[in-house]
Scaffold this active site. Structure first.
Site, PDB file in Angstrom:
ATOM      1  CE  LYS A   1     -96.865  13.985 -26.306  1.00 21.25           C
ATOM      2  NZ  LYS A   1     -95.500  13.648 -25.908  1.00 21.25           N
ATOM      3  CG  ASN A  15     -95.830  17.955 -22.762  1.00 17.33           C
ATOM      4  OD1 ASN A  15     -95.580  19.162 -22.805  1.00 17.33           O
ATOM      5  ND2 ASN A  15     -95.361  17.168 -21.819  1.00 17.33           N
ATOM      6  CG  ASP A  31     -92.909  15.742 -24.095  1.00 16.01           C
ATOM      7  OD1 ASP A  31     -93.186  15.254 -22.988  1.00 16.01           O
ATOM      8  OD2 ASP A  31     -93.691  15.668 -25.076  1.00 16.01           O
ATOM      9  N   GLY A  43     -82.794   9.165 -34.044  1.00 21.26           N
ATOM     10  CA  GLY A  43     -84.224   9.315 -34.300  1.00 21.26           C
ATOM     11  C   GLY A  43     -84.536  10.732 -34.758  1.00 21.26           C
ATOM     12  N   GLY A 101     -88.206  11.709 -34.878  1.00 19.73           N
ATOM     13  CA  GLY A 101     -89.654  11.831 -34.683  1.00 19.73           C
ATOM     14  C   GLY A 101     -89.970  12.953 -33.701  1.00 19.73           C
ATOM     15  CB  THR A 110     -86.315   8.305 -42.882  1.00 17.79           C
ATOM     16  OG1 THR A 110     -86.967   7.070 -42.603  1.00 17.79           O
ATOM     17  CG2 THR A 110     -86.793   8.866 -44.203  1.00 17.79           C
ATOM     18  CG  ASN A 118     -84.403  13.061 -47.336  1.00 20.40           C
ATOM     19  OD1 ASN A 118     -83.345  13.698 -47.344  1.00 20.40           O
ATOM     20  ND2 ASN A 118     -84.922  12.492 -48.405  1.00 20.40           N
ATOM     21  CE  LYS A 119     -89.987  10.792 -40.080  1.00 22.64           C
ATOM     22  NZ  LYS A 119     -90.606   9.527 -39.803  1.00 22.64           N
TER      23      LYS A 119
HETATM   24  P1  ATR Z   1     -92.132   9.766 -31.391  1.00 19.28           P
HETATM   25  O1  ATR Z   1     -93.144  10.855 -31.481  1.00 19.28           O
HETATM   26  O2  ATR Z   1     -92.319   8.867 -30.186  1.00 19.28           O
HETATM   27  O3  ATR Z   1     -90.727  10.265 -31.503  1.00 19.28           O
HETATM   28  P2  ATR Z   1     -92.356   9.001 -34.156  1.00 19.28           P
HETATM   29  O4  ATR Z   1     -92.586  10.422 -34.506  1.00 19.28           O
HETATM   30  O5  ATR Z   1     -93.214   7.973 -34.779  1.00 19.28           O
HETATM   31  O6  ATR Z   1     -92.444   8.770 -32.600  1.00 19.28           O
HETATM   32  O7  ATR Z   1     -90.793   8.654 -34.474  1.00 19.28           O
HETATM   33  C1  ATR Z   1     -90.267   7.397 -34.348  1.00 19.28           C
HETATM   34  C2  ATR Z   1     -88.747   7.404 -34.600  1.00 19.28           C
HETATM   35  O8  ATR Z   1     -88.290   6.051 -34.451  1.00 19.28           O
HETATM   36  C3  ATR Z   1     -88.338   7.820 -36.011  1.00 19.28           C
HETATM   37  O9  ATR Z   1     -87.072   8.409 -35.959  1.00 19.28           O
HETATM   38  C4  ATR Z   1     -88.308   6.480 -36.734  1.00 19.28           C
HETATM   39  O10 ATR Z   1     -87.473   6.430 -37.879  1.00 19.28           O
HETATM   40  P3  ATR Z   1     -88.039   6.871 -39.341  1.00 19.28           P
HETATM   41  O11 ATR Z   1     -88.070   8.363 -39.305  1.00 19.28           O
HETATM   42  O12 ATR Z   1     -87.079   6.321 -40.303  1.00 19.28           O
HETATM   43  O13 ATR Z   1     -89.415   6.255 -39.444  1.00 19.28           O
HETATM   44  C5  ATR Z   1     -87.690   5.602 -35.666  1.00 19.28           C
HETATM   45  N1  ATR Z   1     -88.003   4.191 -35.847  1.00 19.28           N
HETATM   46  C6  ATR Z   1     -89.147   3.555 -35.475  1.00 19.28           C
HETATM   47  N2  ATR Z   1     -89.067   2.236 -35.790  1.00 19.28           N
HETATM   48  C7  ATR Z   1     -87.841   2.039 -36.369  1.00 19.28           C
HETATM   49  C8  ATR Z   1     -87.148   0.893 -36.872  1.00 19.28           C
HETATM   50  N3  ATR Z   1     -87.696  -0.312 -36.873  1.00 19.28           N
HETATM   51  N4  ATR Z   1     -85.900   1.084 -37.383  1.00 19.28           N
HETATM   52  C9  ATR Z   1     -85.307   2.300 -37.391  1.00 19.28           C
HETATM   53  N5  ATR Z   1     -85.921   3.434 -36.915  1.00 19.28           N
HETATM   54  C10 ATR Z   1     -87.166   3.297 -36.407  1.00 19.28           C
END
Ligand code: ATR
Length: 279
Positions: free
Chosen positions: A66, A87, A102, A126, A128, A152, A154-155
């Site tokens: 993507k 997408n 999306d 989240g 991501g 995280t 910071n993200k």
């Molecule tokens: P997508 O594109 O599907 O959104 P991604 O970019 O990999 O997938 O993002 C995954 C999200 O799930 C992130 O916010 C991630 O948190 P981090 O930024 O801290 O990595 C979160 N995530 C995935 N597994 C996790 C877990 N076990 N505990 C807490 N957060 C999780």
């Protein structure tokens, strides 16, 4: 001549998009076929050239392409550019043009459930790719307060920083969010936590959830995550990930054909597919 559509990704075997779009082509008597194409990252550039050369009418893009696809297209619309992910691609007079349905798909789905969104206080869990698409689309739609919480933090801060639309936002630690959860009218779960087969996990406790909150989870396998079950027990209205999946597909179909398809029909096809695939 039969028109050609596809979804490209790696892996691609379990995609529900071919069943959904082929059913629509048949239903609307459009002479077209939608294929699932397995494209590995190292083949992406060649694959795009090939799809353009054979005159593909349009295609969807899924994990992990993507983001990378942006530099390979002729044009990308402004929302998809700011989200940083495409997408849906449309062949517009021989030019491959990228869009992101999306976030707008998510937004259309939630608008069907709630009458007014603009005055609501929203929390996204989240930071991501999915969170980014939803956050930018909601900010673009004029929702005033959207906070983000993430493992995280910071993200979440970067996401707020990158957003080109005017919106009030705070980035919060997960434990901090749990304490002030009562403030939110809408809670949107965008992480992979709770997805099958790891169904026994939740991203944060809903102990302090507002009684009449609206809680949605973008996961559709299982159809009701533990997070949604907890929300229901707290008296919230809930929405699962079928809504976003179906609406992003409907918006793609509309860009390709000009027809806004029958959403119930699409939902039934997806539920039928999931019936065979839920593990
Ligand atoms: P997508 O594109 O599907 O959104 P991604 O970019 O990999 O997938 O993002 C995954 C999200 O799930 C992130 O916010 C991630 O948190 P981090 O930024 O801290 O990595 C979160 N995530 C995935 N597994 C996790 C877990 N076990 N505990 C807490 N957060 C999780």
């Amino acid at each position: 001549m039969k028109k050609l559509y596809a979804v490209i990704g790696d892996p691609i075997g379990h995609s529900m998009s071919p069943a959904m779009h082929n059913d629509l082509f048949q239903h609307y008597k459009i002479d077209a076929h939608y294929h699932a194409l397995h494209v590995k990252s190292e083949q992406l550039e060649d694959a795009i050239k090939g799809l353009k050369a054979i005159g593909i009418s349009g295609f969807n893009v899924t994990i992990p392409h993507k983001v990378k696809i942006i530099s390979l297209l002729d044009r990308v619309d402004s929302l998809a550019l700011s989200i940083g992910a495409v997408n849906t691609v449309v062949n517009e007079d021989g030019q491959l043009v990228g869009y992101n349905t999306d976030g707008s798909g998510y937004l259309t789905g939630i608008r069907n459930e709630l009458s007014s969104l603009e005055d609501k206080k929203v929390l996204i869990i989240g930071a991501g790719g999915a969170a980014r698409a939803i956050y930018f689309s909601m900010a673009d739609a004029g929702i005033k307060q959207i906070d983000l919480t993430n493992r995280t933090v910071n993200k979440a801060l970067s996401l707020i920083h990158d957003c080109p639309y005017a919106v009030q936002s705070e980035a919060l630690e997960l434990n901090e969010t749990e304490k002030q959860l009562i403030e939110y009218d809408i809670v949107i779960q965008t992480t992979s936590i709770g997805m099958s087969p790891e169904r026994d996990y939740i991203p944060l406790s809903l102990h302090n959830l507002k009684t009449n909150a609206f809680v949605s989870d973008i996961i559709y396998n299982p159809l009701e995550t533990l997070f949604l079950q907890n929300a229901k027990e707290k008296g919230a209205s809930i929405q699962n990930g079928i809504s976003m999946f179906v609406h992003q597909g409907a918006l793609a179909f509309q860009k390709w054909t000009g027809i806004l398809p029958d959403l119930d029909r699409m939902k039934n096809i997806v539920l039928k597919q999931l019936g065979g695939n839920i593990c």
